[in-house]
Design a protein around this motif. Structure first.
Motif, PDB file in Angstrom:
ATOM      1  N   PHE B 108       0.830  -1.199   0.000  1.00  0.00           N
ATOM      2  CA  PHE B 108       0.000   0.000   0.000  1.00  0.00           C
ATOM      3  C   PHE B 108       0.864   1.248   0.000  1.00  0.00           C
ATOM      4  O   PHE B 108       0.570   2.214  -0.700  1.00  0.00           O
ATOM      5  N   VAL B 109       1.961   1.208   0.774  1.00  0.00           N
ATOM      6  CA  VAL B 109       2.878   2.354   0.773  1.00  0.00           C
ATOM      7  C   VAL B 109       3.411   2.582  -0.645  1.00  0.00           C
ATOM      8  O   VAL B 109       3.421   3.707  -1.156  1.00  0.00           O
ATOM      9  N   LEU B 110       3.811   1.479  -1.308  1.00  0.00           N
ATOM     10  CA  LEU B 110       4.361   1.608  -2.659  1.00  0.00           C
ATOM     11  C   LEU B 110       3.323   2.143  -3.637  1.00  0.00           C
ATOM     12  O   LEU B 110       3.622   3.002  -4.474  1.00  0.00           O
ATOM     13  N   GLY B 111       2.097   1.612  -3.532  1.00  0.00           N
ATOM     14  CA  GLY B 111       1.047   2.035  -4.450  1.00  0.00           C
ATOM     15  C   GLY B 111       0.759   3.519  -4.325  1.00  0.00           C
ATOM     16  O   GLY B 111       0.614   4.231  -5.327  1.00  0.00           O
ATOM     17  N   VAL B 112       0.699   3.998  -3.072  1.00  0.00           N
ATOM     18  CA  VAL B 112       0.447   5.426  -2.866  1.00  0.00           C
ATOM     19  C   VAL B 112       1.646   6.238  -3.330  1.00  0.00           C
ATOM     20  O   VAL B 112       1.503   7.286  -3.967  1.00  0.00           O
ATOM     21  N   ALA B 113       2.869   5.705  -3.060  1.00  0.00           N
ATOM     22  CA  ALA B 113       4.079   6.427  -3.457  1.00  0.00           C
ATOM     23  C   ALA B 113       4.159   6.569  -4.976  1.00  0.00           C
ATOM     24  O   ALA B 113       4.664   7.563  -5.482  1.00  0.00           O
ATOM     25  N   ARG B 114       3.641   5.563  -5.709  1.00  0.00           N
ATOM     26  CA  ARG B 114       3.699   5.648  -7.172  1.00  0.00           C
ATOM     27  C   ARG B 114       2.820   6.766  -7.702  1.00  0.00           C
ATOM     28  O   ARG B 114       2.979   7.200  -8.838  1.00  0.00           O
ATOM     29  N   LEU B 115       1.853   7.207  -6.901  1.00  0.00           N
ATOM     30  CA  LEU B 115       0.971   8.287  -7.351  1.00  0.00           C
ATOM     31  C   LEU B 115       1.310   9.600  -6.674  1.00  0.00           C
ATOM     32  O   LEU B 115       0.563  10.568  -6.787  1.00  0.00           O
ATOM     33  N   SER B 116       2.434   9.615  -5.946  1.00  0.00           N
ATOM     34  CA  SER B 116       2.777  10.816  -5.193  1.00  0.00           C
ATOM     35  C   SER B 116       3.032  11.989  -6.140  1.00  0.00           C
ATOM     36  O   SER B 116       3.526  11.805  -7.258  1.00  0.00           O
ATOM     37  N   PRO B 117       2.696  13.204  -5.721  1.00  0.00           N
ATOM     38  CA  PRO B 117       3.035  14.363  -6.544  1.00  0.00           C
ATOM     39  C   PRO B 117       4.542  14.620  -6.556  1.00  0.00           C
ATOM     40  O   PRO B 117       5.029  15.398  -7.363  1.00  0.00           O
ATOM     41  N   ASN B 118       5.241  13.944  -5.660  1.00  0.00           N
ATOM     42  CA  ASN B 118       6.685  14.130  -5.569  1.00  0.00           C
ATOM     43  C   ASN B 118       7.384  13.253  -6.601  1.00  0.00           C
ATOM     44  O   ASN B 118       7.283  12.027  -6.571  1.00  0.00           O
ATOM     45  N   TRP B 119       8.119  13.892  -7.509  1.00  0.00           N
ATOM     46  CA  TRP B 119       8.743  13.180  -8.621  1.00  0.00           C
ATOM     47  C   TRP B 119       9.705  12.096  -8.140  1.00  0.00           C
ATOM     48  O   TRP B 119       9.669  10.959  -8.607  1.00  0.00           O
ATOM     49  N   LEU B 120      10.538  12.429  -7.160  1.00  0.00           N
ATOM     50  CA  LEU B 120      11.572  11.499  -6.712  1.00  0.00           C
ATOM     51  C   LEU B 120      10.941  10.260  -6.088  1.00  0.00           C
ATOM     52  O   LEU B 120      11.313   9.122  -6.406  1.00  0.00           O
ATOM     53  N   VAL B 266      10.284 -14.997   4.702  1.00  0.00           N
ATOM     54  CA  VAL B 266       9.311 -13.926   4.951  1.00  0.00           C
ATOM     55  C   VAL B 266       9.764 -12.636   4.268  1.00  0.00           C
ATOM     56  O   VAL B 266       8.980 -11.976   3.578  1.00  0.00           O
ATOM     57  N   VAL B 267      11.049 -12.310   4.424  1.00  0.00           N
ATOM     58  CA  VAL B 267      11.551 -11.078   3.806  1.00  0.00           C
ATOM     59  C   VAL B 267      11.384 -11.148   2.288  1.00  0.00           C
ATOM     60  O   VAL B 267      10.813 -10.256   1.661  1.00  0.00           O
ATOM     61  N   ALA B 268      11.850 -12.262   1.684  1.00  0.00           N
ATOM     62  CA  ALA B 268      11.839 -12.337   0.223  1.00  0.00           C
ATOM     63  C   ALA B 268      10.415 -12.330  -0.318  1.00  0.00           C
ATOM     64  O   ALA B 268      10.109 -11.609  -1.271  1.00  0.00           O
ATOM     65  N   LEU B 269       9.529 -13.092   0.303  1.00  0.00           N
ATOM     66  CA  LEU B 269       8.161 -13.151  -0.219  1.00  0.00           C
ATOM     67  C   LEU B 269       7.439 -11.823  -0.045  1.00  0.00           C
ATOM     68  O   LEU B 269       6.675 -11.412  -0.922  1.00  0.00           O
ATOM     69  N   SER B 270       7.670 -11.137   1.095  1.00  0.00           N
ATOM     70  CA  SER B 270       6.986  -9.853   1.268  1.00  0.00           C
ATOM     71  C   SER B 270       7.496  -8.844   0.256  1.00  0.00           C
ATOM     72  O   SER B 270       6.705  -8.111  -0.346  1.00  0.00           O
ATOM     73  N   VAL B 271       8.804  -8.821   0.071  1.00  0.00           N
ATOM     74  CA  VAL B 271       9.382  -7.867  -0.884  1.00  0.00           C
ATOM     75  C   VAL B 271       8.838  -8.124  -2.287  1.00  0.00           C
ATOM     76  O   VAL B 271       8.460  -7.205  -3.007  1.00  0.00           O
ATOM     77  N   TYR B 272       8.754  -9.410  -2.649  1.00  0.00           N
ATOM     78  CA  TYR B 272       8.292  -9.780  -3.990  1.00  0.00           C
ATOM     79  C   TYR B 272       6.813  -9.450  -4.165  1.00  0.00           C
ATOM     80  O   TYR B 272       6.420  -8.782  -5.123  1.00  0.00           O
ATOM     81  N   THR B 273       5.991  -9.893  -3.207  1.00  0.00           N
ATOM     82  CA  THR B 273       4.551  -9.715  -3.366  1.00  0.00           C
ATOM     83  C   THR B 273       4.161  -8.247  -3.239  1.00  0.00           C
ATOM     84  O   THR B 273       3.211  -7.806  -3.894  1.00  0.00           O
ATOM     85  N   ALA B 274       4.907  -7.488  -2.414  1.00  0.00           N
ATOM     86  CA  ALA B 274       4.585  -6.073  -2.241  1.00  0.00           C
ATOM     87  C   ALA B 274       4.649  -5.338  -3.571  1.00  0.00           C
ATOM     88  O   ALA B 274       3.863  -4.418  -3.820  1.00  0.00           O
ATOM     89  N   ALA B 275       5.579  -5.745  -4.460  1.00  0.00           N
ATOM     90  CA  ALA B 275       5.683  -5.082  -5.756  1.00  0.00           C
ATOM     91  C   ALA B 275       4.374  -5.240  -6.527  1.00  0.00           C
ATOM     92  O   ALA B 275       3.887  -4.289  -7.148  1.00  0.00           O
ATOM     93  N   PHE B 276       3.796  -6.445  -6.476  1.00  0.00           N
ATOM     94  CA  PHE B 276       2.535  -6.675  -7.198  1.00  0.00           C
ATOM     95  C   PHE B 276       1.386  -5.943  -6.525  1.00  0.00           C
ATOM     96  O   PHE B 276       0.532  -5.362  -7.191  1.00  0.00           O
ATOM     97  N   ILE B 277       1.356  -5.985  -5.176  1.00  0.00           N
ATOM     98  CA  ILE B 277       0.270  -5.307  -4.466  1.00  0.00           C
ATOM     99  C   ILE B 277       0.333  -3.807  -4.750  1.00  0.00           C
ATOM    100  O   ILE B 277      -0.697  -3.161  -4.936  1.00  0.00           O
ATOM    101  N   GLY B 278       1.568  -3.271  -4.827  1.00  0.00           N
ATOM    102  CA  GLY B 278       1.723  -1.850  -5.133  1.00  0.00           C
ATOM    103  C   GLY B 278       1.050  -1.490  -6.448  1.00  0.00           C
ATOM    104  O   GLY B 278       0.322  -0.494  -6.541  1.00  0.00           O
ATOM    105  N   GLU B 279       1.267  -2.327  -7.487  1.00  0.00           N
ATOM    106  CA  GLU B 279       0.644  -2.060  -8.782  1.00  0.00           C
ATOM    107  C   GLU B 279      -0.877  -2.155  -8.696  1.00  0.00           C
ATOM    108  O   GLU B 279      -1.599  -1.352  -9.290  1.00  0.00           O
ATOM    109  N   THR B 280      -1.349  -3.154  -7.931  1.00  0.00           N
ATOM    110  CA  THR B 280      -2.793  -3.322  -7.753  1.00  0.00           C
ATOM    111  C   THR B 280      -3.407  -2.083  -7.117  1.00  0.00           C
ATOM    112  O   THR B 280      -4.443  -1.586  -7.567  1.00  0.00           O
TER     113      THR B 280
END
Lengths: 364, 394
Positions: B108-120, B266-280
């Motif tokens: 969710f953090v990633l998904g919101v960050a992808r739409l942030s008005p902040n370019w960086l 746990v670390v690897a699966l969360s990191v991997y799945t978070a990328a997909f959840i971010g796009e969702t």
């Protein structure tokens, strides 16, 4: 009568244009954004310079043995020395040209399909699909004058690509058939297809591969034994076909009823209606989903490590366990990640390109 | 789609009649499947008899005789294979649940960050997503396990975080809580606070409906939730006693030990799945049209209310179905644990137990049914939730 002359527009205020304006709008629009920017910059500073230093500036690029790696950074000598093994596995060195030839043949023969002006794409493509697999099998496996290389010696990136290619070539048609079956009028066919799809989608690929190695020998008649690689390929095909089927079903559901009725009114039978009217539209709609499934398939090929096949990932894992090259796991896995990433990212970009090219603008 | 007409053609042969052909086709298909099933069954019987394997689930009562490095329930080598099944199942569920929670938060953090008005921030989130979703999860697990945890120092030179948490190549040492004097008082107080919050919320709504006056519900609820348990802890003593790991000469004593395999997976699966959840999540938020935001703003909703009352309910409707399949993927990917020897369902049951007993069909059937059951229950749960939040149309 005097003509009214507008005064020229004033230039925009300097703080709204140019670099300063861009920075203001995109990085420092308010204090929260400014804070986030600083945080992001800190993160970049924390990660990028050490990474570049490790991977490039203080890395060892040339040498023959472990002792040539004396510097702080990465030891790419390891990857260079083992490159052949990573690409071909245990394929005999003097026969490696056959693998290269198979790959080049595939690319060169497929080239006309990419030329837009070429007229006979369908006929050519069918001929390609009929002829090329036999040629490839002959080149890779041998026989008829070539030295035989059993599949147990296949390995490396070559094996990964073979499993992925066979998986894609098998899963796509099977998946389309399953999707059609799931939407069929015939209840028995529908139940069979739904059961098949839901079973394969419900279990992890690992258990399926396990099953192929421990249960399949029990299922087959005594004395009959399937090749380990063939078993893995079959499982990958069935597994991914179930996912493709669901993607294609989504496309079929999106085609309006009028298309089916119009096709039926033209006197087309079921297969012609599907082949000429419905599927071309449905498949075009779901290109992103299909390519995503292919990407997942490509990544999933790494699981064959479980049943002891020497695919790309496994050959790297084995190489990092070599006593002569201990402590090289970071280099090995980073190289593997880079290769997998290039393939997957390339596929996703190609699908975007395809989507744009086939877009006819008929969007509701 | 019903296409073949039900009108019978006059004078045509049986083979050109669509209905007759449909029947014929179905009968052929069913007969073929049954025949294939019988063929497999027959072969299996013959093979089992030939190899002298007894089928049946009796082996579940035999003693297992091997140790398991991580068990959430009591387990010793003399326990049965049946017990091993439960240990493996719980370990699989542990990975799935922890992974789902972490991946959801990060996603969710990633998904919101992808739409942030902040370019960086936007570019960094895109970089993360494009990197991690294009690398096989198994490779990420290997990377964390062999290239990150493997080279860590041994227990003697553990890295420590304020002498509370220790990290070394044997895993992660955390302080372990155990029940203290005020344990029950604390939980009772928490329960009381939750009930009070409910009462307060009803009262506030009734007053708002009647008089239109607002009540700062959020802050008062937060205050209640913190203050009441805190008071209880003050009166009856601390609810927890912390068993802090102690660095001794050669190893670390006390605390909770999280085995490195669990950390890696746990670390690897969360990191991997978070990328997909971010796009969702990004797709879901983008699916809410701009007009909705503008309309809500023109009604005078504040940014927080705008998100909570207008954007999120509509975005969730788009997010939930693909999110479900990501959760399912994570649960199924937890079986990758077998590749690094984490004692999950697959490596314990389909691996060790199968090798020891030779009961291939039974162990595989049990393992697969467990995953099927997990898949089906997650989809049912999510479908129920989806139905509740779905758009009610005419």
């Amino acid at each position: 009568m005097t003509q009214h002359v507008f005064k020229p527009d004033l230039p925009p205020p300097p703080r709204e244009v140019g670099l300063a304006g861009w920075l203001r709008a995109n990085l420092f629009s308010n204090w929260l954004n400014g804070l986030l920017t600083l945080l992001g910059l800190y993160l970049v500073w924390l990660i990028v310079p050490p990474l570049l230093d490790w991977a490039i500036f203080s890395a060892d690029w040339s040498g023959e043995t472990r002792s040539d790696c004396g510097r702080e950074g990465a030891c790419w000598v390891f990857v260079q020395v083992r490159f052949g093994q990573f690409m071909y596995g245990f394929y005999p060195v003097d026969a490696r040209w056959r693998v290269d030839a198979t790959l080049w043949l595939a690319l060169v023969a497929a080239a006309p399909l990419l030329v837009r002006q070429f007229r006979h794409k369908v006929r050519y493509g069918l001929a390609y699909l009929l002829v090329y697999p036999w040629l490839a099998f002959w080149l890779l496996h041998g026989g008829l004058g070539l030295q035989v290389v059993p599949t147990s010696q296949w390995g490396g990136l070559m094996l990964t690509i073979i499993i992925a290619a066979v998986g894609i070539a098998g899963a796509l048609p099977l998946g389309i058939l399953l999707a059609l079956g799931r939407r069929s009028d015939m209840p028995a066919i529908r139940v069979l297809c739904v059961t098949f799809i839901e079973f394969w989608r419900g279990v992890p690929l690992i258990t399926v591969l396990f099953m192929s190695s421990v249960m399949l020998p029990l299922f087959l008649p005594e004395g009959m034994n399937l090749d380990k690689l063939l078993r893995a390929m079959l499982m990958v095909i069935f597994f991914e076909a179930a996912y493709i089927a669901e993607v294609v079903r989504g496309g079929l559901q999106a085609i309006p009823k009028g298309q089916y009725e119009a096709a039926a009114a033209m006197g087309l039978g079921y297969w012609r209606m599907m082949g000429l009217v419905i599927l071309p539209q449905a498949l075009k709609l779901v290109i992103p989903g299909i390519v995503n499934t292919f990407i997942a398939l490509f990544k999933d090929t790494s699981l064959v490590i479980i049943i002891g096949l020497f695919d790309f990932l496994n050959s790297i894992k084995r190489a990092t366990a070599d006593p002569a090259w201990l402590g090289m796991s970071t280099e090995g896995y980073v190289f593997a990640a880079l290769v997998y990433w290039l393939f997957c990212f390339g596929m996703s970009r190609y699908s975007m390109h395809l989507e744009r090219r086939l877009d006819t603008g008929h969007r509701s | 789609m019903r296409t073949n007409g039900s009108t019978r053609r006059v004078g045509g042969s049986l083979l050109t009649d669509p209905q007759a052909r449909a029947w014929l086709f179905q009968i052929v298909a069913v007969v073929a499947v049954v025949a294939f099933g019988w063929f497999l069954f027959h072969n299996t019987q013959a093979n089992l008899a030939h190899r002298g394997i007894n089928s049946g689930f009796g082996f579940l009562d035999n003693a297992a005789g091997f140790g398991i490095p991580q068990h959430l329930i009591d387990y010793s080598e003399s326990d049965t294979y049946g017990r091993v099944f439960w240990v493996g199942l719980l370990n699989t569920l542990l990975v799935s649940v922890v992974g789902i929670v972490l991946a959801t938060v990060l996603g969710f953090v990633l998904g919101v960050a992808r739409l942030s008005p902040n370019w960086l921030i936007r570019k960094l989130a895109t970089l993360y997503i494009e990197t991690f979703r294009n690398i096989p999860p198994l490779l990420q697990i290997f990377f964390v396990y062999f290239a990150v945890i493997g080279p860590l120092p041994g227990p003697r030179d553990s890295l420590s975080l304020g002498d509370l948490v220790f990290v070394n190549n044997r895993g992660l040492q955390l302080p372990a809580p155990s029940a203290g004097d005020g344990f029950w008082a604390f939980w009772l107080a928490l329960l009381l606070a939750i009930v009070l919050c409910g009462v307060l919320a009803r009262w506030a709504k009734a007053r708002r409906d009647a008089t239109g006056r607002r009540f700062p519900l959020f802050w008062s609820a937060l205050a209640l939730l913190v203050a009441v348990p805190w008071l209880a802890a003050l009166l009856w003593g601390s609810p927890f006693q912390w068993d802090v790991p102690q660095l001794q000469r050669f190893n670390i004593r006390g605390g909770w030990t999280v085995i490195p395999e669990l950390v890696a997976i746990v670390v690897a699966l969360s990191v991997y799945t978070a990328a997909f959840i971010g796009e969702t999540v990004r797709a879901g938020i983008q699916a809410v049209s701009r007009g909705q935001t503008e309309a809500a703003a023109s009604l005078g909703l504040r940014p927080g209310q705008l998100l909570r009352l207008v954007i999120i309910p509509q975005a969730l409707r788009v997010i939930v179905p693909p999110l479900t399949s990501q959760y399912l993927n994570l649960a199924k990917n937890s079986s990758l644990a077998a590749a690094i020897g984490y004692p999950d369902m697959v490596s314990l049951f389909a691996g060790t137990v199968l090798n020891q007993t030779g009961q291939a069909i039974e162990t595989m059937a049990i393992t697969m049914s467990v995953y099927l059951a997990i898949s089906i229950s997650i989809s049912l749960l999510m479908n129920a939730y989806n139905k509740r939040i779905a758009l009610t149309e005419r």
